[in-house]
Design a protein around this motif. Sequence first.
Motif, PDB file in Angstrom:
ATOM      1  N   GLU A  25     -10.263 -25.551-143.578  1.00 26.38           N
ATOM      2  CA  GLU A  25      -9.493 -26.065-144.720  1.00 26.38           C
ATOM      3  C   GLU A  25     -10.068 -25.547-146.039  1.00 26.38           C
ATOM      4  O   GLU A  25      -9.318 -25.230-146.970  1.00 26.38           O
ATOM      5  CB  GLU A  25      -9.479 -27.598-144.710  1.00 26.38           C
ATOM      6  CG  GLU A  25      -8.809 -28.221-143.505  1.00 26.38           C
ATOM      7  CD  GLU A  25      -7.340 -27.829-143.376  1.00 26.38           C
ATOM      8  OE1 GLU A  25      -6.742 -27.344-144.368  1.00 26.38           O
ATOM      9  OE2 GLU A  25      -6.779 -28.001-142.279  1.00 26.38           O
ATOM     10  N   LEU A  26     -11.382 -25.455-146.120  1.00 20.23           N
ATOM     11  CA  LEU A  26     -11.978 -24.931-147.345  1.00 20.23           C
ATOM     12  C   LEU A  26     -11.635 -23.454-147.536  1.00 20.23           C
ATOM     13  O   LEU A  26     -11.367 -23.006-148.657  1.00 20.23           O
ATOM     14  CB  LEU A  26     -13.506 -25.116-147.311  1.00 20.23           C
ATOM     15  CG  LEU A  26     -14.004 -26.563-147.396  1.00 20.23           C
ATOM     16  CD1 LEU A  26     -15.524 -26.595-147.321  1.00 20.23           C
ATOM     17  CD2 LEU A  26     -13.525 -27.230-148.686  1.00 20.23           C
ATOM     18  N   ALA A  27     -11.623 -22.716-146.450  1.00 19.29           N
ATOM     19  CA  ALA A  27     -11.263 -21.298-146.538  1.00 19.29           C
ATOM     20  C   ALA A  27      -9.829 -21.132-147.032  1.00 19.29           C
ATOM     21  O   ALA A  27      -9.526 -20.215-147.807  1.00 19.29           O
ATOM     22  CB  ALA A  27     -11.435 -20.628-145.179  1.00 19.29           C
ATOM     23  N   ALA A  28      -8.948 -22.031-146.610  1.00 21.82           N
ATOM     24  CA  ALA A  28      -7.552 -21.967-147.046  1.00 21.82           C
ATOM     25  C   ALA A  28      -7.422 -22.203-148.548  1.00 21.82           C
ATOM     26  O   ALA A  28      -6.458 -21.747-149.175  1.00 21.82           O
ATOM     27  CB  ALA A  28      -6.718 -22.994-146.281  1.00 21.82           C
ATOM     28  N   LEU A  29      -8.410 -22.901-149.122  1.00 26.28           N
ATOM     29  CA  LEU A  29      -8.424 -23.125-150.575  1.00 26.28           C
ATOM     30  C   LEU A  29      -9.067 -21.959-151.322  1.00 26.28           C
ATOM     31  O   LEU A  29      -9.146 -21.975-152.548  1.00 26.28           O
ATOM     32  CB  LEU A  29      -9.203 -24.400-150.903  1.00 26.28           C
ATOM     33  CG  LEU A  29      -8.503 -25.748-150.754  1.00 26.28           C
ATOM     34  CD1 LEU A  29      -9.493 -26.870-151.007  1.00 26.28           C
ATOM     35  CD2 LEU A  29      -7.322 -25.869-151.701  1.00 26.28           C
ATOM     36  N   GLY A  30      -9.568 -20.989-150.586  1.00 21.74           N
ATOM     37  CA  GLY A  30     -10.270 -19.876-151.210  1.00 21.74           C
ATOM     38  C   GLY A  30     -11.693 -20.203-151.577  1.00 21.74           C
ATOM     39  O   GLY A  30     -12.296 -19.558-152.443  1.00 21.74           O
ATOM     40  N   ALA A  31     -12.262 -21.211-150.894  1.00 20.73           N
ATOM     41  CA  ALA A  31     -13.618 -21.649-151.220  1.00 20.73           C
ATOM     42  C   ALA A  31     -14.656 -20.689-150.664  1.00 20.73           C
ATOM     43  O   ALA A  31     -14.478 -20.108-149.589  1.00 20.73           O
ATOM     44  CB  ALA A  31     -13.861 -23.052-150.655  1.00 20.73           C
ATOM     45  N   ASN A  32     -15.739 -20.551-151.409  1.00 24.87           N
ATOM     46  CA  ASN A  32     -16.887 -19.765-150.972  1.00 24.87           C
ATOM     47  C   ASN A  32     -18.047 -20.727-150.735  1.00 24.87           C
ATOM     48  O   ASN A  32     -18.516 -21.392-151.664  1.00 24.87           O
ATOM     49  CB  ASN A  32     -17.281 -18.737-152.026  1.00 24.87           C
ATOM     50  CG  ASN A  32     -18.458 -17.888-151.573  1.00 24.87           C
ATOM     51  OD1 ASN A  32     -18.500 -17.452-150.425  1.00 24.87           O
ATOM     52  ND2 ASN A  32     -19.413 -17.661-152.459  1.00 24.87           N
ATOM     53  N   ILE A  33     -18.500 -20.835-149.487  1.00 22.88           N
ATOM     54  CA  ILE A  33     -19.553 -21.786-149.145  1.00 22.88           C
ATOM     55  C   ILE A  33     -20.904 -21.245-149.598  1.00 22.88           C
ATOM     56  O   ILE A  33     -21.323 -20.166-149.194  1.00 22.88           O
ATOM     57  CB  ILE A  33     -19.558 -22.066-147.634  1.00 22.88           C
ATOM     58  CG1 ILE A  33     -18.251 -22.764-147.241  1.00 22.88           C
ATOM     59  CG2 ILE A  33     -20.763 -22.940-147.254  1.00 22.88           C
ATOM     60  CD1 ILE A  33     -18.085 -22.968-145.755  1.00 22.88           C
TER      61      ILE A  33
END
Length: 284
Positions: A25-33
């Motif tokens: 889900e975070l990847a779908a938001l374009g998040a960079n961990i």
Amino acid sequence: MAPKTFILVLSCDDKPGIVAAVTTELAALGANIAESNQFWDTKTNSFFMRIAFQVAASVQAGDVERALRPAVERFQMRTTLTDAAVKPKILVLVSKFDHALLHLLYQIRVGWLNAEVVAIVSNHEDSRRTAEAEGLAYHCWSVSKDNKAEQEERLLRLVQETGADLVILARYMQVFSDNLSKRLYGKAINIHHSFLPSFKGAKPYHQAHERGVKLIGATAHYVTPDLDEGPIIEQETERVSHALTAEDFVATGRDIESRVLARAVKLHLERRVMLNGHKTVVFS
């Protein structure tokens, strides 16, 4: 615009797929961990996770919460999402010994601690000049058996009025009532001048000296109704010898207390501490 950083902490019963559900889900938001820590308590089958990530400046906390909702509901997660740009507010309580308070103020001044002190509360006047020099509100409220309940309600009102995220007992030599301890559970940190669980209560260094210990220490823990038995966040010890007096123990302990409390506060404010029953999970 610079990216926005959020910190997500979560806990739930352990099952396969938790990490994948969150990170997808975070990847779908374009998040960079930027950082990820996790722990599985096999005894209780509890899963704990802390994840820091960056998203575009336009992404709001509500957007992240909506994106994570399917995963949260699927695994029945308990979650807290924090905007890392928001400076936490702390309320510091102190009595006569001010070494821990001074160390906290210094670490904030140099930027190691990212926090805003909203007020200092004491049952003595000793630290008023320090507060005035720092431009901080100072409340001196004497506490007695007759007015203890009233003063504790006064403290709770101050917490609410200032929006304090954390109450710090920086050698505040008053014992919270069960009621106050419960109402501030998980939001109040105490520094005890002993390596708990040994030497609880009053004059622990003198107790340690009488027992001839070779190590003394300090313990930062969450405040609970059980005196000096709250979940432990941070500890440190230092070697001592038979040649030292009880006053030498006290002097050595002052340095340890200051360091341990500051580290515990930093860990808490950075959402690196998670309660796990009577214990803590600390992602350092």
